[in-house]
Design a protein around this motif. Sequence first.
Motif, PDB file in Angstrom:
ATOM      1  N   GLY A 152      35.402  29.540  37.718  1.00  0.00           N
ATOM      2  CA  GLY A 152      34.309  28.616  37.957  1.00  0.00           C
ATOM      3  C   GLY A 152      34.474  27.759  39.185  1.00  0.00           C
ATOM      4  O   GLY A 152      33.566  26.992  39.526  1.00  0.00           O
ATOM      5  N   SER A 153      35.609  27.849  39.874  1.00  0.00           N
ATOM      6  CA  SER A 153      35.830  27.070  41.091  1.00  0.00           C
ATOM      7  C   SER A 153      35.924  28.029  42.275  1.00  0.00           C
ATOM      8  O   SER A 153      35.456  29.162  42.218  1.00  0.00           O
ATOM      9  N   ARG A 154      36.524  27.596  43.338  1.00  0.00           N
ATOM     10  CA  ARG A 154      36.697  28.424  44.525  1.00  0.00           C
ATOM     11  C   ARG A 154      38.103  29.010  44.537  1.00  0.00           C
ATOM     12  O   ARG A 154      39.084  28.351  44.178  1.00  0.00           O
ATOM     13  N   GLU A 165      40.985  30.371  46.843  1.00  0.00           N
ATOM     14  CA  GLU A 165      41.470  30.277  48.217  1.00  0.00           C
ATOM     15  C   GLU A 165      42.467  31.402  48.477  1.00  0.00           C
ATOM     16  O   GLU A 165      43.594  31.373  47.986  1.00  0.00           O
ATOM     17  N   SER A 208      37.720  31.565  51.503  1.00  0.00           N
ATOM     18  CA  SER A 208      37.312  30.941  50.255  1.00  0.00           C
ATOM     19  C   SER A 208      36.233  31.795  49.592  1.00  0.00           C
ATOM     20  O   SER A 208      35.180  32.049  50.183  1.00  0.00           O
ATOM     21  N   LEU A 209      36.501  32.227  48.345  1.00  0.00           N
ATOM     22  CA  LEU A 209      35.581  33.070  47.593  1.00  0.00           C
ATOM     23  C   LEU A 209      35.297  32.440  46.234  1.00  0.00           C
ATOM     24  O   LEU A 209      36.099  31.655  45.733  1.00  0.00           O
ATOM     25  N   PRO A 210      34.174  32.774  45.612  1.00  0.00           N
ATOM     26  CA  PRO A 210      33.956  32.332  44.225  1.00  0.00           C
ATOM     27  C   PRO A 210      34.998  32.958  43.304  1.00  0.00           C
ATOM     28  O   PRO A 210      35.252  34.157  43.368  1.00  0.00           O
ATOM     29  N   CYS A 211      35.615  32.134  42.469  1.00  0.00           N
ATOM     30  CA  CYS A 211      36.652  32.650  41.566  1.00  0.00           C
ATOM     31  C   CYS A 211      35.998  33.418  40.423  1.00  0.00           C
ATOM     32  O   CYS A 211      35.045  32.934  39.803  1.00  0.00           O
ATOM     33  N   GLN A 247      39.380  27.485  33.279  1.00  0.00           N
ATOM     34  CA  GLN A 247      39.026  26.203  33.866  1.00  0.00           C
ATOM     35  C   GLN A 247      39.612  25.075  33.020  1.00  0.00           C
ATOM     36  O   GLN A 247      39.320  24.968  31.832  1.00  0.00           O
TER      37      GLN A 247
END
Length: 298
Positions: free
Chosen positions: A71-73, A75, A128-131, A169
Amino acid sequence: MRPQLRPTLTGACCLLAVLALLATAINYGNNLVFFLAFLLLSLWLQGAWSCWRNLAGLGWQPTPDLSGFAGSRLELGGHPLPGSGRSHRQLRLTQGRSRLGSPLFLGPALDLSDTASPEHQTGRLGLSLPCPPRGRHQIDALQLCSTYPLGFWQARLPLPPLQIWAYPQPEAGASLPGESPNPAHRLQEADDFQGLRPYAPGDSPRRINWRVFSRREELAVNCFDGGRGGQTLWLDLAGTDGDLETRLSRLAGQVLEAEHQGREYSLRLGAWSCPPGRGPRQRQRCLEALAGYGAEQP
């Protein structure tokens, strides 16, 4: 792998301009236009060779810990490894292509030149990609790309797939559970013997009193004066309320909170458990077990 080369939109327009100049020069018999056409064509061809050579001989070293929270980014990062001794300029980390051939995700440019500082030569390329959702995933279609020197061509160097962990998360404000009556293993010992106590998970085998075990068949641990430590925290999935994802999220938050407070903790997921500990290795082990729970055996 060898770099893949293709013209950019600017390079295609440049080639069309060359054809237009040649048609004009032939039609009017103008030598100056011939000169301009062949000069532009030579720059176009030289740009292809320079662009391909800019990525030739490069390697790639990803960072050791490739992970993020669902739900986060996410790296991603790593270090280009120049193995040819040449300068490598305007390097970018990308993933995938759009329909026009431009990168979907583009990292910052990086130069690895022979005149750059050592810190710059070992610089990091990030992306940086959507996790993805919780679990273990494979990130494909990663490439190093460059349009050096003139932007007429784009060279792409395919990279091996990367295996990453997507952790649950963490629950915001997750509070730590009450302390277990089982003491954590001592972090420091003195020379003064203070007696025996029952064995607790995490105690060093060197501190077990084997003579007592041979007589009573019970594990007992030698206690020494000056030991410091505390009570171990047992983070147990069975003792957490809510659905599975909520419980895993709460446990992830408790792992981070325990690390923040410098506490020793252990994680129990059904029949699986890890010994008490703390530090980056313990944190990574527990979060990976939470990420893989239900999908694969931790």
